[in-house]
Design an enzyme around this catalytic site. Sequence first.
Site, short mmCIF file in Angstrom:
data_model
loop_
_atom_site.label_atom_id
_atom_site.label_comp_id
_atom_site.label_asym_id
_atom_site.label_seq_id
_atom_site.Cartn_x
_atom_site.Cartn_y
_atom_site.Cartn_z
N ASP A 1 51.55 52.29 69.75
CA ASP A 1 52.09 51.56 70.90
C ASP A 1 51.04 51.29 71.98
OD1 ASP A 1 54.78 51.31 69.98
OD2 ASP A 1 55.07 53.44 70.39
N ASP B 1 56.74 47.00 63.70
CA ASP B 1 56.50 46.80 65.13
C ASP B 1 55.01 46.65 65.45
OD1 ASP B 1 58.59 48.49 64.23
OD2 ASP B 1 59.05 49.17 66.25
#
Length: 401
Positions: free
Chosen positions: A118, A182
């Site tokens: 992330d 993602d």
Amino acid sequence: MPRSPAALSAGATDHGLPDRYRTRPDVTRDDLERALADAIDRIDENLDEFYDRFPTASSDDLVYGATANMDGWTTSFWTGLCWLAHEVTGAERFRDAAETQLETFERRLDSGETATHDLGFLYTLSAVAGHRLTGNEQYRSLALTAADRLADRFWEAPGMIQAWGECDANTESWERGRAIVDTMMNLPLLFWASETTGDSRYASVAATHARTTAEHLVRADGSTCHTFEFDVETGAPVGEETAQGYADDSCWSRGQAWTVYGYAVAADYTGEAAYLDLAGTLANYYLQHVEADGVPRWDFDAPAEQSMRDSSAAAIAACGLDELARHLPTADERVAGYRNAALATLGSLADDYTVGDGSNGLLAEAAYHPTEGDYDECCIWGDYFYVEGLVRATEQWGRYW
Ligand code: GLY
């Protein structure tokens, strides 16, 4: 030697763009400008509470709490909203808030709280955006440190970036060698790092990960799985599994939206037509399965009794479709179709999914983790992409990603 992306995109079936997107939707520029002004008013109202703290990832009864924690993956979406509000209004208070929050991102790198893919979300919307908008070299340097840590998560044998946990070859864990869809939207940090430094190493990691994702996480029918495990020593593919979707073999709609946007951005950085083709295939699958009002169920394969919507997936998709339309040849008939789909989605979100007074969020009916009871709330990334989508539709905007 990795297979060329051109060979990969031919592997998935393209179901074509649904006919309903051939017509321009009713939503007008005035409608979208009004929606953007309303959203910026809400950001402004929240500025004192979240000046140097962050909204929680999802709301509770449509109200975000405030957190000073540096962990998690979502803090930068609020900083990104502050940068967008600064760009649209020119008001210094939004820039001041974003720059104050950037100190947190600097501390996070110092603290070593960085064992996650992330980093792309976190440092693109804070430091890369900050550098693009202010030219501050310190933000560039922060973003490059984050890019180094993200590139360190790359496993050579399978050619992928591990999503979660420490990358430790000697310790068995569920996270080890696990790629997730993602990550496609975390790759822009690496592509940007190569562009700004001239060092091709970052882009090479990103491009190899994108190829591996195309090969193993994109299915033959144009849908995606959420996660896929690889043997980090031999590179052998182990198999797909979900973490946030309904089932291992289902299609989690937010994951599909991440790939549409991620491959469209990868196509722009690399000039690879195959990534653009793949983004189109993924987009067409998404548009063939989304509900008539442009907001998908949280998982396209969830049973009828689990028909919760995910407005955050719709907001991500609206941005991804617009990005895709910007890079296709102008004569391609899909350009108008993807623009129509993006505008229709934004119009629907503005009309039917925005929250009223009493909430400090923007979009209702976002679904963070339905199987853990987290749905029907605001999610801060959904709010971010909603505003990015409105800015895309109403302003000349240079992408942060
Ligand atoms: N990237 C985490 C999520 O989409 O929930």
